[in-house]
Design an enzyme around this catalytic site. Structure first.
Site, PDB file in Angstrom:
ATOM      1  N   GLN A 215       4.286  10.055  -5.615  1.00 32.64           N
ATOM      2  CA  GLN A 215       5.021   8.436  -4.862  1.00 32.64           C
ATOM      3  C   GLN A 215       5.808   8.680  -4.649  1.00 32.64           C
ATOM      4  O   GLN A 215       7.163   8.045  -5.104  1.00 32.64           O
ATOM      5  CB  GLN A 215       4.125   7.365  -6.096  1.00 32.64           C
ATOM      6  CG  GLN A 215       3.422   7.418  -6.277  1.00 32.64           C
ATOM      7  CD  GLN A 215       1.892   6.682  -5.853  1.00 32.64           C
ATOM      8  OE1 GLN A 215       1.765   5.572  -5.339  1.00 32.64           O
ATOM      9  NE2 GLN A 215       0.912   7.776  -5.516  1.00 32.64           N
ATOM     10  N   GLY A 256       0.614  -3.203  -8.124  1.00 32.76           N
ATOM     11  CA  GLY A 256       0.355  -2.131  -7.305  1.00 32.76           C
ATOM     12  C   GLY A 256       1.443  -1.215  -6.409  1.00 32.76           C
ATOM     13  O   GLY A 256       2.007  -2.148  -5.795  1.00 32.76           O
ATOM     14  N   HIS A 257       1.540   0.349  -5.936  1.00 32.52           N
ATOM     15  CA  HIS A 257       2.263   0.302  -5.074  1.00 32.52           C
ATOM     16  C   HIS A 257       1.780  -0.025  -3.968  1.00 32.52           C
ATOM     17  O   HIS A 257       0.467  -0.184  -3.364  1.00 32.52           O
ATOM     18  CB  HIS A 257       2.189   2.017  -5.264  1.00 32.52           C
ATOM     19  CG  HIS A 257       0.673   2.346  -4.703  1.00 32.52           C
ATOM     20  ND1 HIS A 257       0.378   3.749  -4.705  1.00 32.52           N
ATOM     21  CD2 HIS A 257      -0.877   2.078  -4.235  1.00 32.52           C
ATOM     22  CE1 HIS A 257      -1.144   4.502  -4.624  1.00 32.52           C
ATOM     23  NE2 HIS A 257      -1.875   2.499  -4.738  1.00 32.52           N
ATOM     24  N   ASN A 258       3.167   0.029  -2.701  1.00 32.55           N
ATOM     25  CA  ASN A 258       2.342  -0.411  -1.553  1.00 32.55           C
ATOM     26  C   ASN A 258       3.058  -1.737  -1.274  1.00 32.55           C
ATOM     27  O   ASN A 258       2.808  -2.164  -0.324  1.00 32.55           O
ATOM     28  CB  ASN A 258       1.675   0.083  -0.694  1.00 32.55           C
ATOM     29  CG  ASN A 258       2.303   1.816  -0.208  1.00 32.55           C
ATOM     30  OD1 ASN A 258       3.209   2.477  -1.022  1.00 32.55           O
ATOM     31  ND2 ASN A 258       1.042   2.634  -0.188  1.00 32.55           N
TER      32      ASN A 258
END
Length: 351
Positions: A215, A256-258
């Site tokens: 990531q 969460g990511h993004n």
């Protein structure tokens, strides 16, 4: 009732000053120099206190209050008892908040436990970190290599600021927080136990096992954001996770990511937002809402508590239920289901 040990009153105010702060006008004949020495709830307030009322559920408490001054909307002004001065405001809660901020500035954000500016004994600041004048670092905090922190910012005890993290001015980083791979704006409040910038939940799945995907993005937190205790915000996978200006996030939220959160959104406790979902500006998510990944929630949309969102939501829409749907449809469906169950039970009784 305020406790002077925890939140001492920072200043004294009189009726005239309270009126000026709240943008209201004192009734004719009221002494503007009369002192207000505290703030309290309607049922606890005394003659030296200010209170407020903006909810019909509390009309009885308003009628019985002993507050010296009470902020109310026009529709409740006649219900204020004779011994209390009514200060009419179109937004009593907002006006009360302004007064509280003057009385109790220390309650606005987590402050230094140590009580003084500078780097306290027992803190560690790497030689390559850059701290502007006026930064406070409490005992047990760790500032990593290359980190930069702006003036007026407080880093509370046992917070860990990772390598190259940037934190703006007049921020508050609560006790026990961890920040990595993050750029933080000005006047950001991060409550104790928050985790920002840890790697997102990314795996390339296969029948033979699940390969961890690096990531490599960041977390960007813009100005005037507030993040509640024990919330987690993952860094981006291949692009940034972004929290927009003025957004307020409650305790125990997972982002969460993004994920991209727009400006001035409100995210209530225990919300979970899966990766690559976008919230546009002024979105409101009630408690325990869950959003699947790769969705868009349009500007100004509101989602009721405990809803499960599996698809995009249009701008300005009101959604609720599981799976989430337009609020009117959800209400009709719930009413119909209740009616069907009631009629079925009635038929069995009659039989």
């Amino acid at each position: 009732m305020s406790d002077p040990q925890f939140f001492p009153i920072a200043t004294s105010l009189d009726f005239g000053e309270v009126a000026a702060i709240s943008g209201a006008t004192l009734p004719e004949g009221v002494d503007p120099t009369r002192a207000i020495t505290g703030a309290a709830a309607l049922e606890n307030a005394g003659p030296g206190d200010i209170a407020y009322m903006d909810n019909p559920k509390y009309t009885q408490a308003l009628a019985a209050t002993s507050a010296g001054l009470c902020l109310v909307s026009a529709r409740f002004a006649e219900r204020v008892p004779a011994g209390t001065t009514a200060l009419v405001s179109p937004a009593p809660y907002h006006a009360f908040a302004k007064v509280l901020a003057r009385f109790f500035p220390a309650a606005l954000k987590p402050g230094s436990v140590f009580g003084s500016q500078g780097v306290a004994p027992g803190a560690f600041v790497h030689a390559t970190a850059v701290l502007e004048a006026g930064v406070t670092v409490d005992p047990g905090a760790v500032i990593g290599p290359g980190a930069e922190i702006g003036s007026g910012t407080v880093i509370a005890s046992h917070a860990v600021i990772g390598p190259q993290v940037r934190i703006g001015r007049d921020c508050s980083i609560g006790a026990g927080c961890t920040l990595q791979a993050a750029l933080i704006g000005n006047r950001v409040i991060i409550h104790p136990g928050v985790r920002i910038g840890q790697d997102g939940f990314g795996f390339a799945m296969s029948p033979r096992g699940h390969m961890k995907v690096p990531q490599i993005g960041r977390v960007i937190i813009q100005d005037d954001v507030e993040i509640g205790a024990n919330t987690c915000i993952d860094r981006g996978a291949s692009r940034d996770t972004v929290i927009g200006e003025g957004t307020k996030i409650d305790n125990l939220v997972q982002i969460g990511h993004n994920v991209v959160v727009g400006r001035h959104c409100v995210i209530v406790s225990q919300v979970g937002i899966a990766g690559s979902t976008t919230l546009e500006d002024f979105v409101v998510l009630g408690g325990q809402v869950g959003l699947a990944g790769h969705l868009t929630v349009g500007m100004g949309a509101q989602v009721a508590a405990q809803s499960g969102v599996a698809g995009d939501i249009p701008r300005g829409a009101r959604y609720g239920g599981y799976p989430a749907q337009p609020a009117l449809s959800w209400a009709r469906e719930s009413a119909l289901l209740k009616s069907l169950v009631a009629n079925r039970g009635k038929g069995r009784t009659e039989g």
